[in-house]
Structures are given as structure tokens and as C-alpha cells.
Design a protein around this motif. Structure first.
Motif, short mmCIF file in Angstrom:
data_model
loop_
_atom_site.label_atom_id
_atom_site.label_comp_id
_atom_site.label_asym_id
_atom_site.label_seq_id
_atom_site.Cartn_x
_atom_site.Cartn_y
_atom_site.Cartn_z
N UNK B 254 0.81 -1.22 0.00
CA UNK B 254 0.00 0.00 0.00
C UNK B 254 0.84 1.27 0.00
N UNK B 255 2.03 1.20 0.61
CA UNK B 255 2.89 2.38 0.63
C UNK B 255 4.30 1.98 0.22
N UNK B 256 5.10 2.98 -0.10
CA UNK B 256 6.50 2.74 -0.42
C UNK B 256 6.73 2.47 -1.89
N UNK B 257 7.93 2.05 -2.20
CA UNK B 257 8.31 1.85 -3.59
C UNK B 257 7.45 0.77 -4.25
N UNK B 258 7.02 1.04 -5.47
CA UNK B 258 6.26 0.05 -6.22
C UNK B 258 4.82 -0.04 -5.82
N UNK B 259 4.32 0.90 -5.02
CA UNK B 259 2.93 0.81 -4.60
C UNK B 259 2.03 1.77 -5.38
N UNK B 260 2.61 2.35 -6.42
CA UNK B 260 1.82 3.29 -7.21
C UNK B 260 0.77 2.55 -8.04
N UNK C 218 15.63 -7.80 -6.61
CA UNK C 218 15.51 -6.50 -5.99
C UNK C 218 14.42 -5.67 -6.63
N UNK C 219 14.34 -4.43 -6.19
CA UNK C 219 13.33 -3.51 -6.71
C UNK C 219 14.01 -2.26 -7.24
N UNK C 220 13.49 -1.75 -8.37
CA UNK C 220 14.04 -0.53 -8.95
C UNK C 220 12.90 0.45 -9.11
N UNK C 245 12.86 -11.87 -11.22
CA UNK C 245 12.79 -11.59 -9.79
C UNK C 245 12.97 -10.12 -9.46
N UNK C 246 13.07 -9.29 -10.49
CA UNK C 246 13.25 -7.86 -10.24
C UNK C 246 11.90 -7.17 -10.43
N UNK C 247 11.52 -6.33 -9.48
CA UNK C 247 10.30 -5.55 -9.68
C UNK C 247 10.67 -4.11 -10.00
#
Lengths: 282, 311, 328
Positions: B254-260, C218-220, C245-247
Motif C-alpha cells: 500500500x505504501x513505499x516503492x512500487x505501490x503506485x 531486488x526492486x528498482x 525476480x526484479x520488480x
């Protein structure tokens, strides 16, 4: 035990009721905290009455945008309100029941169409018509005003209609009995009685028009100059925020937030008028 | 435009239907009246023109969307995953659903309880009530772009959530709160006092009365408010672009990176922006329109049920 | 009596307005539909004409030229496309204070998206605008600038002057701490990444050889230019196919916002469709070019003009030239 429970619930209800106060306070605090320092840095008069908006060169005058917002809203009201009132009269005094079942949802649907869609519609349909009629690019104060006029129609119609329906039927019947025509009875007996409702409709329409963003951005031309005529392009405060927020940093961003503060103040004034009106009615 | 007079004529025939008026007025008499009073005739024409204009505008806009959008509706736009090839609107639809649900979960209890306080608990002339009313009205008048700015400043920047679904949800919840409070208030006021008296008379406490008697009676009214709010959420764009951003997939958190998360309306806005997917944008507009239509239909149904109950 | 007169005249006015609206409407819809029908054929025409344009433009353009005022369409202040355009065309000039200032005429129409510019130009015979070459389609016509066609080959050779880089920027320390982000950049620079760029109508840069997935996780998060966004989405899709495995989260907000958030550290990689300014580099960012993109100068399909010089473009955008007939 029961008493404690009651007390807790009472407190819970009270807290929920205060959430809206909290929300308004938070909005005020956040906007003012980030907007006011920018106004201070730019200078109140330079910001509010400066006519040059060139953030890349350090000019932050939003006067053209203030004028733009006011003019566009004015035109929208001039166009939307009479049509809206007449349409409300149609719905409450002319419309046969069978047709009403179709018209009423239609008006609701008009209110539900997202503003971006209105914007596309305005850009592809109204802009070429305006270009044909008045020359220039077709994107202008007038175009934006007309589009907004259409967009505030549902608000005006709904509010006016409900206030017309609240007028006692005896007003209309009395006028009819005195020999007035249907129209005279409606327009000179019922309509004046719904005056305060209609005024409320206008104020709500103004609120909607001045806050509209996504549609105006596509049809207003967005020039940051004070319009010379009704067919020259303008930029409103709302479109200024949406257009440049993505790019802005530093003082530029704060200046845009300050634009939001000015807009907020405008809305507050409109709301004050609205509640003053309501109080007078009560 | 040439058929306006004839349309008016037929309408006029209908308006003289007996259930509307005490006296039956024949068409001839009506015409004679107009001949005597040109002002009435003009007013009548104006009213008809305004009605035709309003409804005509709607038909025009709908036709415009359908013509531009329907030919571009393809099955692959409903794939589960968004890629730049299929430009699927499915994730956006699911995001819309999730965000609507979350927003309602936050806003409905608060709004309903606030209305309960205002109607059932607050004493008349209470200063606090006055303040609550003024702020609620203010809240309902604030343009969505100002909400967007605020949400961006508070949640995305101050709280460090970045572009996140939660930021959008809370901003939306604040936007629809006044709507829920107002409709619930109306519904509560419409509950007859005899219900309350009956409940108290049987020895129920205030809380019990509220939850067992008053709120159940007011449910249809509250529902109509909820439906209106859903309409507002679905159509919102300006407040969400700066808060929940333009993520094309269903977020994992819901929040933080990738939650858009972009709702369908924002999805459409983004698609149209670069000019690469304008056709797909219109296709989403068709879906959006269908959704709006559905929401209106449901709210109409509820309203009719309330009216039936009353009548 | 007076009220009656007023209502009468008001009614008349309303009728006239409604009729005018209707008639204007029908004529315009018919014209748009006809232009839409022509669109396909004339697009083919222009491409055919383009090849022979070099020798025949001089006689052609003088024979048929519009005699109307130019509608200037620009992007909003802060847009990477606008920043690159005003710099390359010399619209950014020194003001009295000796500072560089964007001299785009104040009454230029502003659109905040590529699509907005294209729709405005497609619907207005007198309009001129500029967009990213990657977004160009057949609803508008791209002009030759200084006699050179706006094409991938001519941009690569440097003959077409209105080109700008697509950049990514990052804080070196933050990138070193994120293996996935570093790997993504390696992928973009590789043969595979640059092939995707070339396939989508952008101009590839010198690549660094084949890419081998290293199995990072990991995440970018990326944030920035709406012009770079679409191609970055394609790149990330291909990358994710190799490294499941990378988002990756891409926000398309604008060059300025991307640079700001890379500086503030709220995203891993910022995207910019213009060169970074010195003060932005001084704030600790590293800039890396991932592709080149042409900026096409576009006009309406019905506009007979085929060629324009960069000097003329500058004069149009600064307001020195107001009418199509004043063009050389």
C-alpha cells in the motif's frame, strides 16, 4: 457497564464528527506551510499582481491566471446557469412522466462523465467550431467558458429542480386560477419562490467551474498573458498547477502550491457566501 | 433544429395529461393562449430549447466516445497484465476496484458516525456542530486539484510514502467524506421520531436505538450516498495523478516503492498523453462510461426504492 | 412592455446562437471527416513527395503557401522537449540582464502533452508545433528542417539538427547499493537494449556488447520524463523477461521531477529528455545517455509547406514571423 459503553460510543461518534474539522485544518496547514513562504519570497504584490509567469527565468506573477479563472468562470455561469434553470423548469413543470424517466438519468449521466472526456470532446468538437466562427486557433476564453458551462449544467439543473419542487404547488395553481398561462404561472409565481435555491445553484456552479482542471487544460490555450479579447487564450490557476507540477522544483514548486493557496482562498470565499445565503434562508 | 416546434407540440399534448392538472386544457385552447400571450410562447420555446440542448449534448458526447472507442475495444485490453504491447486496462480496473473498496472502508464508518453524532447526539445550537457543518461544507467545495496538492505534500513527501495507493485512498476518503455525511444526515432525519420513542419506551439505550433501529431504517439513504461516492472516485483524476501516480500494475503493497496504482481514469489520461495510445484511451473511456452508467442505474434503483417506501 | 422586448430579443439571440452552433457544427464535422478520409492518402502523398522534395521544394512552396496567421503551439515551461527545442533552435536568447531566457512568444498556445500538441496541430490548418519523433504518426506532417528530413538515419548522421538525448541520471552511491538498478542500466547499454531502442523509432547509441542475465533480485524505481517513459517501459519489460525476480516501478511525471527525485533519493534512476544542467550535476548526479531522439517540427496535413529553416522556426516562435506567407 452500560453507561461506560454509551459513553465510549458517544465519544467515538464525536471523534468521527471532528474528522472533517481535522481534514480542513490539515489541508490549511500543509498548503499554507508550503505556499506562504514562497509568496513571501516572491513578494505578495509581485506574486498576486505580477503579469509575467516565467519560472525558468524567475518571474512568478499569477495575475493572468487569476483573471483567467475569474473570466472563464464568469462565462461558464452566463452560459450554464440560464440553460440549467430553463432545463430545470422543463423537468419540474413540463416534462411528461414517461419522458422524465429518460431525462433524469441523462442529466445524472452528464454529471458522471469524467472531465478528461469532456476535455477531449471540447478539443475535437467545440474548438474547430470556434475556429470557424472567430478565427485564431479556436482555443480561447470563450471555448473554455462554453465547455465549463456545459459541465456545470447538471449541478445547476439538479439544485434548481429540487428547489422548484419544494415550492408549494398552491403557488402555481393559484396563479393558474387567476387566469395566468402555464408559463406565466411557472416563471412568475413558482420560479421567484425558488430564488434562494437558484442562487445556491449558481454558487455551486461557480465552485465547480473554478475548480475544474482536466477539461480546461485542453481547450483554453494556456497562454500566461492577460486576455485581450474573449477569443484569446488564457490559463487558469488549476491548469497552471497541473501543467507544471511535474517539472517543478524548489521555488517554482512552492509557487505552484501558493497558486493552490490562492485557489483555496477563492473557494473559501465562495463557501462563505453559500453558508451566509443558507443562514438567511433559515 | 427545424423539428423543435413539432417536438414542442407533441410534448405539450402530453403535458395536458389529466393526472397533472386539475383542468383539462385542449391543444386548441392552449394555442389560443399562446396567441394572446407571446411572452408565454417565447418562454415555452426557451424551456424546450434548453431541455433539447442539455439532452442533445449528452447524446452527442456519448456518441462521440462510442464512435471513437468501440472499434478499438479488443480482447487483449482485458489481459491480466499490462505490457506496452497489449495496453491492458485490466490492472487499472482492478486498482480502481481496490481503491474504491479501501476508500469506502475508511470514509463510510467515519461519515456515518459523524452524521449520527450530528443528528442524534448533538444538542441544537451547539457551537461545535456549527463548526463541523461549516468545515464539512468547505471540504465539499474544495477542488480536486487542491486535494491532490495536499495529498502529495502530506503523504508522498512528509510521510515519505512516494507515489502510493494509500496516499490516493486517504485523499479520496477526505474528498467523499462530506458527501457521505450529508446523505446519511438526510437519511437519519427522515427516520420518524416515533421509531426512536418506541425504542426508548421499550427500555433500549441510546446506542442500541441507534444501531438496532435508526441505522437499519436509514440504510437505503446511506447506500445512495455510497453509490454517489463511488461515482466520484471512479471519475476522479486530478487528485490522483499527484498522489497514487501512474503505476500500470497492481501494487504489492500500500505504501513505499512500487505501490503506485493508476485507476482507470488516470490510466486513460496517461495513455492519451504521449499520443501513442489514443485509440486505447478512447476504449477505456467507453468502459468508464459503461461503469458510470451502471453506477447511475444502481443509485436510481435505490432512490426509487426509497421513494416507494415513503409513498 | 420593455421586459417583453428584452425577452423577445433574448429569444431571438438564443435561436440564432443555437442555429449558428448547429450549422457550424455540421460543416466542421463534415470537414473533419473528409480530412480524416484524406489523411491516409495524403500521408502517402507526403512520403512520396518527400523523396522528390529536395529538388522541387523551391518552386512548390512558392506556388502554394498559406496566407494565414500562424498558430504557434508549444509545450509547457519545464518540459524536456521544450527545453531541448528552444536551446537547439536558438529561441533561448540572452536578455537585457545577460541571462539566458526562453523567448517563446507569450501568446503561444501551450499543451502539456505530446498528444495535446498533435491534436491541436491536426485540427488547425494554421498551426505549427513540435513533438518527439517516436510519437509522430500520420495525423500530422513533419517538416524538413534546413532541407533535411526528420528520420532516424539523418539524426544519426547529424544532418538533422533538432535532436536531443534521452538521459538517465542517478547518484553513484545509491546505484552501487542497488545491484538490480545497476544491472538494468547495463542491460540498456547492451546490444539487446539498444536494439529495442532502435526498433521503436529512437536512435540507438554505441552499445557495449551482449547482455547476460546475472540473476539479480531486488526492486528498482524510476521516475521522470514522459517522453522517455514509453521506451523505458519497453526496456523494462524486456529486462523483466530476463530477470523475473526484479520488480520495477516507473513513474512518468516529467524530466524536472525525475531529476529532483533522483537528487533527493526518492527514486533509484531519474529519466530526463534533456541534458542535465550544471547545477543538477553539481548536486551529485551522474548523467548517462541511453538514446537519441529527434524533435519533429509538425504542421497540419493540409498545410502545403514542406521545408523550413531553423532560423524561420526561431522567428516563428519568438514572434518575428506571424504569417505563413512571410516564410522564405
Amino acid at each position: 457497564m452500560q453507561k461506560v459503553k454509551e459513553g465510549i460510543m458517544h465519544a467515538l461518534f464525536l471523534i468521527c464528527a471532528c474528522v472533517s474539522i481535522l481534514a480542513v485544518v490539515l489541508i490549511c496547514v500543509y498548503l499554507l506551510a508550503s505556499g506562504v513562504p514562497a509568496i513571501g519570497e516572491i513578494g505578495v504584490t509581485d506574486f498576486l499582481f505580477g503579469t509575467k509567469w516565467k519560472p525558468s527565468s524567475g518571474y512568478y506573477g499569477i495575475f493572468p491566471m487569476i483573471i483567467g479563472s475569474i473570466l472563464v468562470t464568469g462565462i461558464a455561469v452566463v452560459i450554464g446557469v440560464p440553460i440549467g434553470i430553463l432545463c430545470a423548469v422543463f423537468m419540474s413543470h413540463y416534462c411528461p412522466k414517461k419522458l422524465y424517466r429518460f431525462v433524469k438519468p441523462a442529466i445524472n449521466l452528464l454529471a458522471g462523465i469524467p472531465s478528461i472526456v469532456y476535455g477531449f470532446f471540447g478539443l475535437v468538437v467545440i474548438v474547430p467550431i470556434m475556429k470557424e466562427l472567430f478565427g485564431g486557433s479556436g482555443k480561447s476564453l470563450l471555448t473554455a467558458g462554453i465547455l465549463l458551462g456545459i459541465m456545470i449544467l447538471p449541478t445547476v439543473i439538479k439544485t434548481t429542480e429540487s428547489s422548484l419542487n419544494a415550492v408549494p404547488k398552491s403557488y402555481y395553481e393559484g396563479a393558474l386560477a387567476l387566469g395566468a398561462t402555464h408559463e406565466r404561472s411557472v416563471f412568475f409565481a413558482s420560479l421567484p419562490a425558488a430564488k434562494s435555491g437558484i442562487l445556491a445553484a449558481i454558487i455551486l456552479g461557480v465552485g465547480r467551474a473554478i475548480g475544474e482542471t482536466m477539461a480546461v487544460i485542453l481547450v483554453a490555450g494556456n497562454q500566461t498573458v492577460i486576455p485581450k479579447s474573449i477569443t484569446s487564450g488564457i490559463r487558469t490557476m488549476t491548469s497552471n498547477i497541473v501543467m507544471e507540477m511535474g517539472y517543478a522544483g524548489g521555488l517554482h514548486r512552492e509557487a505552484l502550491i501558493a497558486t493552490g493557496v490562492v485557489l483555496f482562498v477563492f473557494i473559501l470565499i465562495i463557501n462563505l457566501c453559500f453558508s451566509a445565503l443558507k443562514r438567511r434562508k433559515d | 433544429m427545424t423539428d423543435a416546434p413539432t417536438a414542442a407540440m407533441t410534448n405539450e399534448k402530453k403535458t395536458t395529461a389529466p393526472e397533472n392538472y386539475i383542468n383539462r386544457v385542449t391543444l386548441g385552447a392552449r394555442l389560443k393562449q399562446y396567441a394572446r400571450s407571446p411572452l408565454s410562447l417565447i418562454l415555452m420555446i426557451l424551456v424546450m430549447l434548453a431541455a433539447i440542448f442539455s439532452v442533445g449534448m449528452l447524446i452527442f458526447i456519448i456518441a462521440y466516445i462510442l464512435i471513437n472507442g468501440v472499434p478499438h475495444l479488443t480482447a487483449e485490453q482485458f489481459d491480466w497484465n499490462y505490457t506496452t504491447e497489449n495496453v491492458s486496462m485490466m490492472p487499472a480496473m482492478i486498482n480502481t476496484l481496490i481503491m474504491t473498496a479501501l476508500t469506502l472502508v475508511i470514509a463510510v464508518p467515519i461519515g456515518v458516525f459523524a452524521a449520527v453524532y450530528l443528528v442524534e447526539y448533538a444538542k441544537r445550537g451547539n457551537k461545535l456542530v456549527k463548526i463541523i457543518r461549516v468545515t464539512t461544507e468547505t471540504l465539499s467545495g474544495i477542488p480536486s486539484i487542491v486535494f491532490g496538492l495536499f495529498g502529495y505534500l502530506m503523504f508522498n513527501i512528509s510521510f515519505g510514502w512516494g507515489f502510493s495507493m494509500m496516499a490516493g485512498v486517504i485523499t479520496l476518503a477526505m474528498m467523499i467524506l462530506p458527501l457521505i455525511i450529508r446523505t446519511t444526515e438526510e437519511a437519519l432525519l427522515a427516520v420518524p421520531d416515533s421509531y426512536r420513542e418506541g425504542s426508548f419506551g421499550l427500555g433500549a439505550g441510546k446506542m442500541r436505538t441507534v444501531f438496532r433501529v435508526i441505522l437499519p431504517t436509514a440504510v437505503p439513504g446511506i447506500m445512495s450516498g455510497v453509490i454517489l461516492s463511488i461515482g466520484r472516485i471512479v471519475g476522479e483524476s486530478a487528485a490522483l495523478i499527484f498522489t497514487s501516480g501512474s503505476g500500470h500494475s497492481i501494487p504489492g503493497s500500500l505504501v513505499g516503492s512500487g505501490s503506485s496504482a493508476a485507476t482507470l481514469t488516470v490510466h486513460m489520461y496517461i495513455l492519451s498523453n504521449e499520443g501513442l495510445h489514443v485509440n486505447e484511451a478512447f476504449a477505456s473511456a467507453v468502459v468508464l462510461l459503461a461503469l458510470t452508467f451502471l453506477i447511475n442505474l444502481v443509485s436510481d434503483l435505490i432512490e426509487r426504492r426509497i421513494a416507494k417506501k415513503k409513498g | 412592455m420593455t421586459t417583453r422586448k428584452i425577452t423577445l430579443s433574448a429569444a431571438a439571440l438564443l435561436m440564432v446562437a443555437a442555429l449558428a452552433g448547429c450549422s457550424g457544427n455540421t460543416s466542421s464535422t463534415s470537414s473533419t471527416s473528409s480530412s480524416a478520409a484524406e489523411a491516409g492518402s495524403s500521408a502517402a502523398d507526403t512520403s512520396a513527395a518527400d523523396s522528390s522534395a529536395a529538388d522541387s521544394t523551391a518552386s512548390d512552396s512558392t506556388a502554394s503557401k498559406l496566407d494565414t496567421d500562424i498558430t504557434v503551439v508549444s509545450r509547457e515551461d519545464g518540459s524536456g522537449t521544450r527545453g531541448a527545442f528552444v536551446e537547439l533552435m536558438g529561441i533561448e536568447q540572452q536578455n537585457e540582464a545577460g541571462e539566458k531566457e526562453d523567448m517563446t512568444r507569450g501568446d503561444a498556445e501551450i499543451s502539456n502533452s505530446t498528444n495535446g500538441v498533435m491534436m491541436s496541430v491536426a485540427g488547425n490548418v494554421d498551426a505549427i508545433g513540435y513533438i518527439s519523433l517516436g510519437s509522430l504518426n500520420d495525423t500530422v506532417k513533419a517538416l524538413d528542417v534546413n532541407g533535411v528530413e526528420c528520420s532516424v538515419a539523418d539524426i544519426k548522421s547529424g544532418d538533422y539538427v533538432v535532436a536531443r538525448p534521452f538521459n538517465v541520471c542517478y547518484q553513484q552511491a545509491k546505484l552501487d547499493g542497488n545491484a538490480a538498478a545497476k544491472d538494468l542500466i547495463a542491460f540498456i547499454e547492451s546490444d539487446d537494449g539498444q536494439k529495442i531502442i532502435a526498433d521503436n523509432g529512437y536512435i540507438a547509441i554505441d552499445s557495449t556488447g551482449a547482455y547476460a542475465p546475472s540473476g539479480v533480485t531486488g526492486a528498482i524505481s524510476l521516475n521522470g520524463s514522459t517522453s522517455v517513459g514509453p521506451i523505458m517501459e519497453k526496456l523494462c519489460e524486456a529486462y523483466k523477461a530476463l530477470n523475473p525476480d526484479v520488480s520495477i516501478d516507473i513513474q512518468q511525471t516529467g524530466s524536472g521531477a525525475g531529476i529532483t527525485s533522483a537528487t533527493e533519493g526518492t527514486c533509484d534512476i531519474g529519466m530526463s529528455s534533456r541534458e542535465l544542467k550544471q547545477e543538477e550535476l553539481d548536486a551529485g548526479l551522474t548523467e548517462m545517455k541511453i538514446a537519441d531522439d529527434g524533435i519533429a517540427v509538425i504542421v497540419n496535413l493540409e498545410n502545403p509547406i514542406e521545408n523550413i529553416t531553423s532560423d524561420e522556426v526561431m522567428k516563428i516562435y519568438t514572434g518575428e514571423i506571424n504569417n505563413w506567407s512571410e516564410l522564405g
